[in-house]
Scaffold this motif. Sequence first.
Motif, short mmCIF file in Angstrom:
data_model
loop_
_atom_site.label_atom_id
_atom_site.label_comp_id
_atom_site.label_asym_id
_atom_site.label_seq_id
_atom_site.Cartn_x
_atom_site.Cartn_y
_atom_site.Cartn_z
N LEU A 130 0.82 -1.21 0.00
CA LEU A 130 0.00 0.00 0.00
C LEU A 130 0.86 1.26 0.00
O LEU A 130 1.68 1.47 0.90
CB LEU A 130 -0.91 0.02 1.23
CG LEU A 130 -1.89 -1.15 1.37
CD1 LEU A 130 -2.63 -1.07 2.69
CD2 LEU A 130 -2.87 -1.17 0.19
N ASP A 131 0.68 2.08 -1.02
CA ASP A 131 1.25 3.43 -1.02
C ASP A 131 0.57 4.22 0.11
O ASP A 131 -0.50 3.84 0.59
CB ASP A 131 0.97 4.07 -2.39
CG ASP A 131 1.32 5.54 -2.42
OD1 ASP A 131 2.44 5.88 -2.05
OD2 ASP A 131 0.44 6.34 -2.81
N ILE A 132 1.19 5.31 0.52
CA ILE A 132 0.63 6.09 1.62
C ILE A 132 -0.09 7.34 1.12
O ILE A 132 -1.31 7.44 1.15
CB ILE A 132 1.73 6.46 2.64
CG1 ILE A 132 2.27 5.19 3.31
CG2 ILE A 132 1.18 7.43 3.69
CD1 ILE A 132 3.41 5.44 4.28
N LEU B 68 -3.58 5.87 1.12
CA LEU B 68 -4.10 5.65 2.48
C LEU B 68 -4.50 6.94 3.16
O LEU B 68 -5.49 6.99 3.90
CB LEU B 68 -3.06 4.93 3.34
CG LEU B 68 -2.72 3.50 2.98
CD1 LEU B 68 -1.73 2.93 3.99
CD2 LEU B 68 -3.98 2.63 2.94
N VAL B 69 -3.72 7.97 2.96
CA VAL B 69 -4.01 9.27 3.60
C VAL B 69 -4.16 10.34 2.53
O VAL B 69 -3.56 10.25 1.45
CB VAL B 69 -2.90 9.68 4.60
CG1 VAL B 69 -2.73 8.62 5.67
CG2 VAL B 69 -1.59 9.94 3.89
N GLY C 193 -1.83 2.10 -5.53
CA GLY C 193 -1.08 3.34 -5.52
C GLY C 193 -1.66 4.37 -6.46
O GLY C 193 -2.61 4.08 -7.20
N ASP C 194 -1.07 5.57 -6.43
CA ASP C 194 -1.63 6.66 -7.24
C ASP C 194 -0.59 7.51 -7.96
O ASP C 194 -0.95 8.36 -8.76
CB ASP C 194 -2.46 7.58 -6.35
CG ASP C 194 -1.58 8.46 -5.46
OD1 ASP C 194 -0.67 7.91 -4.79
OD2 ASP C 194 -1.80 9.68 -5.43
N GLY C 195 0.71 7.31 -7.66
CA GLY C 195 1.72 8.21 -8.20
C GLY C 195 2.63 7.58 -9.23
O GLY C 195 2.62 6.36 -9.44
#
Length: 299
Positions: free
Chosen positions: A40-42, A46-47, A246-248
């Motif tokens: 999990l990316d952060i 997640l945040v 993830g998103d980046g």
Amino acid sequence: MSRSSARNAGGRTVQDVTTPDLEAAAATPSRSTGPWLVALDIDGTLVTYDEELADETREVIAAVLAAGHHVILASGRSLISMTPLAAELKIDEGWIVASNGAVVARLDRSAPEGYELEHVETFDPGPALRLLREELPDARYAVEDVGIGFRLTEHFPDGELQGEHEIVDFEELWSADVTRVVVRAPDSSSDEFHRLAEAIGLEDVTYAVGWSAWMDIAPMGVTKASGLERVRAALGVSPERTLAVGDGANDIDMLRWAARGVAMGHASERVRDAAGETTGGIEENGVVPVLRSLLDERL
């Protein structure tokens, strides 16, 4: 497993405390059952970018852990900025992949810092820094000191870098090998950074550009995926039981590495193209339904 420290011809240093035999692990027969490795990316996964963590996210991570799966935080953040979140999520054992894969640590409550370093890769940042300084003389530059903080040419915006900060002359940034370089130009843009990186041709390093005018530079070939592969091999998890969210741009290799790569809905088209699935954005807690899907099957 062995302990080793070696420097290759390109100036890259690898330190392993427990080096898994990756070729042997890859040859392990695949299994369709057993625990998942959940990477999990952060930030943005997640945040939120305002550092908000939803209760719903905490609850589903607790449920996934209770079900016996391995939850691995994998981030561009430094190790010392990831351990507080791990504690908040009650992840008090297992693994962390920090600094975009350059640092792999195993959480250990009995250790003085709460973790043991398992794998660290460093490189000589001088050539890349000198190239970038020619094009971005007014940018802010920082190098990471693992477990301590950063050496910087000037302070970054509040909250962007954690740990101790030491202001040094530009030439002192390459006084020793490092795991990561951070370049920040608050008055520039992400698109300008992408164009610059392509134009100057950074060699012998791996780089990723963030949402803002932010660039992370790591040793060549080091990504979240390379760090996670070490964790997967050490845990003995089948490649078919790997999930990443993830998103980046720094998540692209991780999403391609995972058997099930899931991009957040707000991610760029390039990131979404690297994933097999897309979920809701961070404001919709898109990671939650992905994690809940693991609770519907038996180990």
